[in-house]
Design an enzyme around this catalytic site. Structure first.
Site, PDB file in Angstrom:
ATOM      1  N   GLU A 159      -2.032  -1.839   5.807  1.00 50.04           N
ATOM      2  CA  GLU A 159      -1.097  -2.662   5.822  1.00 50.04           C
ATOM      3  C   GLU A 159      -0.092  -2.515   7.149  1.00 50.04           C
ATOM      4  O   GLU A 159       1.064  -2.153   6.998  1.00 50.04           O
ATOM      5  CB  GLU A 159      -0.176  -3.020   4.587  1.00 50.04           C
ATOM      6  CG  GLU A 159      -0.924  -3.508   3.394  1.00 50.04           C
ATOM      7  CD  GLU A 159       0.144  -3.813   2.157  1.00 50.04           C
ATOM      8  OE1 GLU A 159       1.197  -3.689   2.440  1.00 50.04           O
ATOM      9  OE2 GLU A 159      -0.357  -4.403   1.426  1.00 50.04           O
ATOM     10  N   GLU A 368      -6.285  -4.049  -2.838  1.00 48.82           N
ATOM     11  CA  GLU A 368      -5.220  -3.846  -3.709  1.00 48.82           C
ATOM     12  C   GLU A 368      -4.861  -5.194  -4.482  1.00 48.82           C
ATOM     13  O   GLU A 368      -4.717  -6.416  -3.619  1.00 48.82           O
ATOM     14  CB  GLU A 368      -3.869  -3.609  -3.173  1.00 48.82           C
ATOM     15  CG  GLU A 368      -3.755  -1.957  -2.762  1.00 48.82           C
ATOM     16  CD  GLU A 368      -2.367  -1.707  -2.009  1.00 48.82           C
ATOM     17  OE1 GLU A 368      -1.176  -2.269  -2.240  1.00 48.82           O
ATOM     18  OE2 GLU A 368      -2.377  -0.844  -1.182  1.00 48.82           O
ATOM     19  N   SER A 420       7.116   3.572  -6.075  1.00 51.88           N
ATOM     20  CA  SER A 420       6.937   2.278  -5.624  1.00 51.88           C
ATOM     21  C   SER A 420       8.210   2.290  -4.082  1.00 51.88           C
ATOM     22  O   SER A 420       9.283   2.406  -4.578  1.00 51.88           O
ATOM     23  CB  SER A 420       7.274   1.162  -6.252  1.00 51.88           C
ATOM     24  OG  SER A 420       7.491  -0.167  -5.311  1.00 51.88           O
TER      25      SER A 420
HETATM   26  C1  BGP Z   1       1.328  -2.561  -0.896  1.00 51.60           C
HETATM   27  C2  BGP Z   1       1.313  -1.342  -0.631  1.00 51.60           C
HETATM   28  C3  BGP Z   1       1.376  -0.282  -1.523  1.00 51.60           C
HETATM   29  C4  BGP Z   1       2.148  -0.838  -2.926  1.00 51.60           C
HETATM   30  C5  BGP Z   1       1.762  -2.171  -3.122  1.00 51.60           C
HETATM   31  C6  BGP Z   1       2.919  -2.565  -4.169  1.00 51.60           C
HETATM   32  O1  BGP Z   1       2.181  -3.505   0.011  1.00 51.60           O
HETATM   33  O2  BGP Z   1       0.031  -1.073   0.349  1.00 51.60           O
HETATM   34  O3  BGP Z   1       1.659   0.963  -1.065  1.00 51.60           O
HETATM   35  O4  BGP Z   1       3.211  -0.236  -2.860  1.00 51.60           O
HETATM   36  O5  BGP Z   1       2.182  -3.039  -2.094  1.00 51.60           O
HETATM   37  O6  BGP Z   1       4.373  -3.051  -3.567  1.00 51.60           O
HETATM   38  P1  BGP Z   1       5.664  -2.544  -4.093  1.00 51.60           P
HETATM   39  O7  BGP Z   1       5.428  -1.107  -4.232  1.00 51.60           O
HETATM   40  O8  BGP Z   1       6.472  -3.061  -2.724  1.00 51.60           O
HETATM   41  O9  BGP Z   1       5.881  -3.099  -5.033  1.00 51.60           O
END
Ligand code: BGP
Length: 468
Positions: A159, A368, A420
């Site tokens: 990302e 993901e 997170s």
């Molecule tokens: C994506 C990332 C992850 C993970 C996921 C969930 O953007 O690649 O690392 O964190 O999102 O997001 P968040 O943890 O901000 O809820």
């Protein structure tokens, strides 16, 4: 039912979010270590302590029917200093992780960079400094050399959009800046570093496939008036095309560059030699992380406003995206939103896969997908909402495959509960529960873990099918 027999059913993690051991075995400090320590914020010093639990975690993943594990390599664990010194203990850790995967017949799906930049590079300007691209190339070369033969699936970056936008424009991630010029420079350098690594991969004829992981946000419009279509194009360039067009086609969208110039961004840092690298580098596959789409209307008024809800229920409904002169993102009154303002919209995945198929014609992996929730992990976690979320998104994938999308795998986010970014450990995504107050950090499967095993064992046949 059209999923191929070699479909990867896995789950995903990232080094900073799960490993812990932040200063163990000569690991260097990362930008996230520094940023969260200095600001006194909840951090990943221990996180899920994957560093000491990896064997158990991979065994559980395999026992849960999964045949693939996506994880990232911590750059500061592997490269100790600005001179590029290799840390053998860092390499040894990842050899053990990869070997454990192979022992359990789990395909290691490796991300080179999932946002933990060595602090010694951040001190020199991080992604604003062209030299970070060279340092990244060295890191990539070390990893290719060390792990090729064992790893068949590589991705250069996780990302680029969120690490750059949140770091340099929105300011909620390290280094916490708010600067459109810096955002553009950072975005350019990260895509250049990506291209350099892909070109090296080809030159060295490394065995396996290489791709990139993008935070895919399919863009929908509120109607089909010409001004809405124009706003959608701005939004698509902003959200997706600067990563996907570059990675898949070697092209930076011309109209994006024009729009940036109109906003007063100085693009003189772009060099012909860099563009040659970018044009040449084509990925073998796209890794798409799907959480939600963007519903777009034409810009009406007000300054650029970018607010992300990292506080959960205390700030539900506060997130906002307005790009002055370009577009506004709005909420769909018919949709359900999480406590962190993420729209739950499986159809966006179906639509997005078909659009990406048409536009790029490359194999795709959903690298993901998952839902963040507050959960009481003191007993057995009956996460029926997660099961329903995953069912509907896997259903969307199967529908898209039936209609021509070449999807080769699905990774649930996340393998187990982990940290997170900025939201802390209470925003849970895992198939396996971890009580972060338990000194042993005992792992306990949630209901979704058992359910996902049935999905993987049946290659998706037990998914409750819905059409649109
Ligand atoms: C994506 C990332 C992850 C993970 C996921 C969930 O953007 O690649 O690392 O964190 O999102 O997001 P968040 O943890 O901000 O809820």
């Amino acid at each position: 039912m059209a999923l191929n027999d070699h479909f990867l059913w896995g789950s995903a993690t990232a080094s900073y979010q799960c490993e812990g051991a932040w200063d163990l075995d000569e690991k260097a400090e990362s930008n996230w270590d520094r940023y969260l320590h200095v600001n006194g914020l909840e951090n990943g010093d221990v996180a899920s302590d994957f560093y000491h639990h990896y064997e158990e975690d991979i065994r559980m993943l395999s026992e849960g029917g999964q045949n693939a594990f996506r994880f990232s390599l911590s750059w500061p664990r592997i490269i100790s200093d600005i001179d590029g010194t290799i840390n053998p203990k860092g390499l040894d850790f990842y050899h053990r992780v990869i070997d454990t995967c192979l022992r359990y017949n789990v395909e290691p799906f490796v991300t080179l960079y999932h946002w933990d930049l060595p602090q010694y590079l951040e001190d020199e300007g991080g992604w604003l400094n062209r030299k970070t691209c060279d340092a990244y190339l060295h890191f990539a070369e070390v990893c290719f050399k060390e792990f090729s033969g064992k790893v068949k699936y590589w991705t250069t970056f996780n990302e680029p959009r969120w690490t750059i936008f949140n770091g340099y424009l929105i300011g909620n991630y390290c280094p916490g800046h708010h600067n459109a010029q810096e955002t553009t420079v950072g975005a350019y350098h990260i895509m250049l570093a990506h291209a350099m690594a892909v070109n090296l991969f080809r030159k060295k004829q490394i065995e396996g496939k290489i791709g990139i992981v993008h935070s895919y946000t399919p863009v929908d419009g509120v109607d089909d008036r010409p001004e809405t279509l124009k706003a959608m194009r701005y939004a698509d360039n902003y959200c997706n095309n600067w990563v996907l067009d570059v990675a898949a086609k070697g092209e930076i969208p011309e109209d994006l560059l024009d729009a940036l110039s109109e906003k007063g961004i100085d693009l003189s840092f772009m060099k012909e030699e860099d563009l040659q690298q970018i044009r040449k580098a084509r990925v073998d596959f796209l890794g798409l992380n799907y959480y939600s789409r963007a519903l777009i209307k034409p810009y009406t008024e007000g300054e650029t406003t970018l607010i992300i809800n990292n506080k959960g229920k205390a700030a539900k409904g506060t997130s906002k995206t307005i790009l002055k002169g370009w577009f506004e993102q709005i909420k769909d009154p018919n949709s359900e939103y999480t406590e962190w303002d993420t729209e739950i919209y499986p159809k966006g995945l179906y639509d997005g896969l078909l659009r990406a198929q048409e536009r790029y014609g490359l194999p795709m992996f959903i690298t993901e997908n998952g839902v963040g929730m507050y959960e009481d992990v003191s007993g057995y976690v009956e996460d029926d909402y997660r099961i329903s979320f995953m069912n509907d998104h896997i259903n969307a994938i199967i529908n898209a495959v039936d209609d021509g999308a070449d999807v080769r795998g699905y990774f649930a986010w996340s393998t187990f509960d982990l940290y997170s970014w900025k939201n802390g450990c209470e925003k849970r995504y895992g198939l396996v529960a971890i009580d972060f107050n338990d000194p042993e950090l005992e792992r306990r499967p949630k209901k979704s873990y058992q359910w996902y095993k049935k999905v993987a064992d049946s290659n998706g046949a037990c998914i409750v099918r819905k059409s649109y």
